[in-house]
Design a protein around this motif. Structure first.
Motif, PDB file in Angstrom:
ATOM      1  N   ASP A 163     -31.440   0.494   9.250  1.00  0.00           N
ATOM      2  CA  ASP A 163     -30.682  -0.744   8.564  1.00  0.00           C
ATOM      3  C   ASP A 163     -31.526  -1.021   7.414  1.00  0.00           C
ATOM      4  O   ASP A 163     -31.245  -1.106   6.135  1.00  0.00           O
ATOM      5  CB  ASP A 163     -30.329  -1.713   9.467  1.00  0.00           C
ATOM      6  CG  ASP A 163     -29.336  -1.465  10.261  1.00  0.00           C
ATOM      7  OD1 ASP A 163     -28.332  -0.492  10.030  1.00  0.00           O
ATOM      8  OD2 ASP A 163     -29.297  -1.956  11.496  1.00  0.00           O
ATOM      9  N   ILE A 206     -26.519  -9.631  11.054  1.00  0.00           N
ATOM     10  CA  ILE A 206     -25.523  -8.819  11.845  1.00  0.00           C
ATOM     11  C   ILE A 206     -25.696  -7.210  11.638  1.00  0.00           C
ATOM     12  O   ILE A 206     -25.996  -6.553  10.650  1.00  0.00           O
ATOM     13  CB  ILE A 206     -24.015  -8.878  11.046  1.00  0.00           C
ATOM     14  CG1 ILE A 206     -23.532 -10.481  11.431  1.00  0.00           C
ATOM     15  CG2 ILE A 206     -23.057  -8.108  12.284  1.00  0.00           C
ATOM     16  CD1 ILE A 206     -23.485 -11.125  12.903  1.00  0.00           C
ATOM     17  N   VAL A 207     -26.226  -6.600  12.851  1.00  0.00           N
ATOM     18  CA  VAL A 207     -26.325  -5.122  13.077  1.00  0.00           C
ATOM     19  C   VAL A 207     -25.259  -4.456  13.221  1.00  0.00           C
ATOM     20  O   VAL A 207     -25.080  -3.246  12.836  1.00  0.00           O
ATOM     21  CB  VAL A 207     -27.401  -5.061  14.020  1.00  0.00           C
ATOM     22  CG1 VAL A 207     -27.740  -3.490  14.113  1.00  0.00           C
ATOM     23  CG2 VAL A 207     -28.839  -5.747  13.552  1.00  0.00           C
ATOM     24  N   GLU A 208     -24.403  -4.804  14.288  1.00  0.00           N
ATOM     25  CA  GLU A 208     -23.020  -4.204  14.694  1.00  0.00           C
ATOM     26  C   GLU A 208     -22.070  -5.102  14.952  1.00  0.00           C
ATOM     27  O   GLU A 208     -22.603  -6.238  15.958  1.00  0.00           O
ATOM     28  CB  GLU A 208     -23.541  -3.301  15.723  1.00  0.00           C
ATOM     29  CG  GLU A 208     -22.485  -2.246  16.234  1.00  0.00           C
ATOM     30  CD  GLU A 208     -22.710  -1.401  17.580  1.00  0.00           C
ATOM     31  OE1 GLU A 208     -21.927  -1.050  18.216  1.00  0.00           O
ATOM     32  OE2 GLU A 208     -24.053  -1.277  17.741  1.00  0.00           O
ATOM     33  N   GLU A 262     -33.083  -6.813  18.438  1.00  0.00           N
ATOM     34  CA  GLU A 262     -31.824  -6.916  18.553  1.00  0.00           C
ATOM     35  C   GLU A 262     -31.156  -7.769  19.839  1.00  0.00           C
ATOM     36  O   GLU A 262     -31.684  -7.623  20.933  1.00  0.00           O
ATOM     37  CB  GLU A 262     -31.093  -5.766  18.506  1.00  0.00           C
ATOM     38  CG  GLU A 262     -31.525  -4.808  17.195  1.00  0.00           C
ATOM     39  CD  GLU A 262     -30.723  -3.411  17.197  1.00  0.00           C
ATOM     40  OE1 GLU A 262     -30.201  -2.822  18.285  1.00  0.00           O
ATOM     41  OE2 GLU A 262     -30.738  -2.871  16.273  1.00  0.00           O
ATOM     42  N   LYS A 320     -19.448  -9.420   8.809  1.00  0.00           N
ATOM     43  CA  LYS A 320     -19.579  -8.003   8.543  1.00  0.00           C
ATOM     44  C   LYS A 320     -20.947  -7.388   8.672  1.00  0.00           C
ATOM     45  O   LYS A 320     -21.592  -8.392   8.677  1.00  0.00           O
ATOM     46  CB  LYS A 320     -18.911  -7.663   7.218  1.00  0.00           C
ATOM     47  CG  LYS A 320     -19.764  -8.206   5.910  1.00  0.00           C
ATOM     48  CD  LYS A 320     -19.088  -7.882   4.533  1.00  0.00           C
ATOM     49  CE  LYS A 320     -19.875  -8.462   3.383  1.00  0.00           C
ATOM     50  NZ  LYS A 320     -20.214  -9.773   3.343  1.00  0.00           N
ATOM     51  N   LYS A 321     -21.191  -6.414   8.885  1.00  0.00           N
ATOM     52  CA  LYS A 321     -22.534  -5.797   8.866  1.00  0.00           C
ATOM     53  C   LYS A 321     -23.273  -6.238   7.902  1.00  0.00           C
ATOM     54  O   LYS A 321     -23.138  -5.936   6.552  1.00  0.00           O
ATOM     55  CB  LYS A 321     -22.448  -4.340   9.124  1.00  0.00           C
ATOM     56  CG  LYS A 321     -23.898  -3.737   9.378  1.00  0.00           C
ATOM     57  CD  LYS A 321     -23.881  -2.332   9.703  1.00  0.00           C
ATOM     58  CE  LYS A 321     -25.102  -1.568   9.947  1.00  0.00           C
ATOM     59  NZ  LYS A 321     -25.030  -0.244  10.264  1.00  0.00           N
TER      60      LYS A 321
END
Length: 614
Positions: A432, A554-556, A580, A597-598
């Motif tokens: 990411d 936010i990662v997922e 995470e 959102k991601k």
């Protein structure tokens, strides 16, 4: 006269311990010619947390740093710290990624690879050591030293024998938290010398105040290689001072081949440079004998204090330090070194901040219980394991045996902005943040975390450009960006709060201009027709509101509007403190709204996802 080889740590572990790994390449290069001319056996200058910090905070290409250091240190062995199958990331990587990483590290300038595994699982360092030997570099197999009911001299001797059998060129004792005592050092080193045929390399942090004595005790009992750090970044959570140890060894009749008279320019330069990084200094990186209980290593304490500060929870550091040994016991007494130090430290912080032990469990802790990091030194707490993974069964094989070759898949995922094998490996470590880094590098828009702000008569200093603040019980994520030339008398700065664009904020904040006299002026801009409240997440109002305990990114997002979820289902993953954290739904029901959102920065007391309980 017996010769003792010395490894200088100031370009890696020294600044990792004292200023959270923030030393820039531009501040290293001026003294590289002097370092190169002194006569160190090796100079540790890469690996560990430096790779992460370059990409995440400094916006430097870590591979370019290595190439520049290689050019600047033509006569020195460059040493790196490699986390075995974890490489420089926080998970295990497939064997083809490990092989490519070692090859490219060697190609770009690394001569000595100190290879360790956080759990001392020999299976996790085998592929790395064989790769180092394949590419004809020095492989230093490493013991991660710790104390617990599961760790004793026989345990470490058996580990050292296995390290020797792998083909290592030397054995390092990595006392990352400064837990060794003179008696323990004597017993361990003499036992290793007696039972193996490899040189013993001693690495000991000064946190407890015993490291200098331990180094001399190690030498007197057969160690022929030791680690020290230039006095500009030595002692405390770091390492014994290079200058002091050289004088001590000389007085005891040992030879070091180090030209002490050439140290002054290096020390003076780095002492001045260190002042620029004042905001990363921490009271927790000083001498602290409590480390003999909490076992928090030097590199961890600096970063932990920095991360808690970012979370607005630095006042709870003592509570976290008290909780860390408890979490470590629950997890089967792992040595606290990356990545287990981060896994344990982040979970301890979550336990403290949420007010309930294991109310929120990080993804890494779950993977740890599932055996995906390797065998634990001692049995784990079964009740805590059940909280974390339910009835899932841990694996018992080498974790990497479960991984398919990754290179081809990584190339496909990163196509378009990865231009070299080195870029591909950066993406593999941190997908990411590497994606953003590589895209911004291509666009020429990389911005490091600090802004240079000039003060009248006071020189210059750095201030964070991204941070969290707490106001009336609510936490906000702040970003500051500048424009114009840094030499201008007046220069505009733009502020973004919780992801709201600068244009929206201008409606209420206007444009703030800061000049050298410390005055400010505002200049009204055209108002945006967009309402700022359109991007503000609602406050939690019922049991179906999913929130986070810690600020993060936010990662997922694992659900969408209309999905049915059960209580305990994971609905979103955030990254906080480099780990995470999967957030679960507390209620069964239907997803009615997704407010994120991601890539979004999120804070506590915001509704991330809204579920209508069934």
């Amino acid at each position: 006269m017996k010769n003792i080889d010395i490894t200088e740590l100031v370009l890696r572990d020294g600044h990792q311990c004292h200023i959270a790994t923030r030393l820039r390449t531009e501040d290293m290069l001026p003294i590289c010619p002097q370092l190169d001319d002194i006569g160190f056996w090796s100079i540790e200058a890469w690996g560990g947390a430096t790779f992460d910090a370059c990409v995440r905070y400094l916006k430097e290409d870590p591979w370019e740093r290595l190439r520049m250091l290689r050019k600047a240190l033509p006569n020195s062995r460059i040493q790196m710290l490699l986390r075995g199958q974890n490489l420089l990331g926080y998970r295990n990587y497939s064997d083809d990624v490990v092989d490519m990483f070692v090859k490219k590290s060697a190609d770009n300038g690394v001569d000595v690879f100190r290879v360790f595994d956080a759990l001392n699982d020999i299976r996790n360092i085998e592929v790395s050591i064989k790769a180092v030997k394949k590419y004809k570099k020095h492989a230093e197999g490493t013991i991660s030293y710790t104390t617990s009911p599961a760790h004793n001299i026989d345990y470490f001797v058996n580990l050292a024998k296995k390290i020797e059998e792998l083909g290592s060129d030397s054995i390092a004792i990595k006392d990352m938290a400064g837990l060794l005592t003179p008696k323990a050092t004597k017993d361990l080193v003499s036992s290793l010398v007696k039972n193996t045929n490899l040189p013993i390399h001693m690495h000991c942090h000064s946190t407890s105040g015993l490291a200098s004595i331990n180094l001399l005790t190690a030498v007197e009992n057969g160690a022929t290689m030791i680690d020290t750090c230039n006095s500009s970044f030595s002692e405390g959570a770091s390492h014994p001072s290079t200058e002091s140890i050289i004088v001590a060894l000389d007085g005891l009749g040992y030879k070091t081949d180090i030209n002490l008279s050439k140290m002054d320019d290096i020390t003076n330069h780095l002492k001045q440079v260190r002042k620029k990084y004042w905001q990363f200094e921490s009271e927790f990186t000083n001498l602290d004998p409590r480390v003999l209980i909490n076992q928090v290593p030097g590199g961890m304490i600096s970063n932990l204090s920095s991360q808690l500060n970012e979370q607005g929870a630095i006042d709870r550091m003592d509570e976290v330090l008290t909780e860390i040994p408890n979490v470590r016991k629950d997890l089967g007494y792992p040595p606290l070194v990356t990545p287990t130090s981060q896994i344990v430290g982040t979970q301890a912080a979550l336990n403290v901040i949420t007010g309930e032990r294991y109310k929120s469990v990080t993804s890494e802790v779950k993977n740890y219980f599932l055996g995906q990091y390797g065998d634990t030194p001692a049995p784990v707490d079964k009740e805590i394991m059940k909280i974390a993974i339910g009835n899932q069964k841990p694996i018992t094989c080498r974790p990497a045996d479960k991984l398919k070759p990754e290179i081809s898949n990584l190339r496909a995922k990163s196509e378009g902005y990865v231009k070299s094998d080195e870029d591909l490996l950066t993406y593999a470590m941190f997908p990411d943040i590497a994606t953003i880094f590589l895209q911004e590098r291509h666009a020429g828009t990389l911005e490091p975390e600090e802004l240079l702000i000039k003060n009248d008569n006071n020189g210059s200093h750095y201030a964070p450009s991204e941070f969290n603040i707490s106001l009336h019980g609510e936490t906000y994520h702040i970003k500051v960006k500048g424009s114009g030339d840094s030499g201008e008398t007046e220069r505009p700065f733009y502020v973004s709060v919780d992801g709201i664009s600068e244009e929206v904020l201008i409606e209420t904040l206007d444009e703030l201009q800061v000049n050298t006299a410390g005055n400010s002026s505002t200049d009204k801009k055209n108002k945006s027709t967009e309402s700022a409240t359109d991007n503000v997440r609602p406050k939690p109002s019922h049991d179906g509101c999913v929130t986070t305990a810690m600020p993060g990114t936010i990662v997922e997002i694992k659900v969408k509007v209309g999905d049915k979820v059960n209580a305990g289902d994971g609905v979103v993953i955030i990254e906080a403190m480099k780990m995470e954290n999967e957030i679960q739904s507390s209620k069964s029901g239907v997803v009615m709204a997704v407010h994120i959102k991601k890539g979004d920065a999120v804070s506590p007391n915001e509704t991330l996802i809204e579920i209508q309980p069934s």
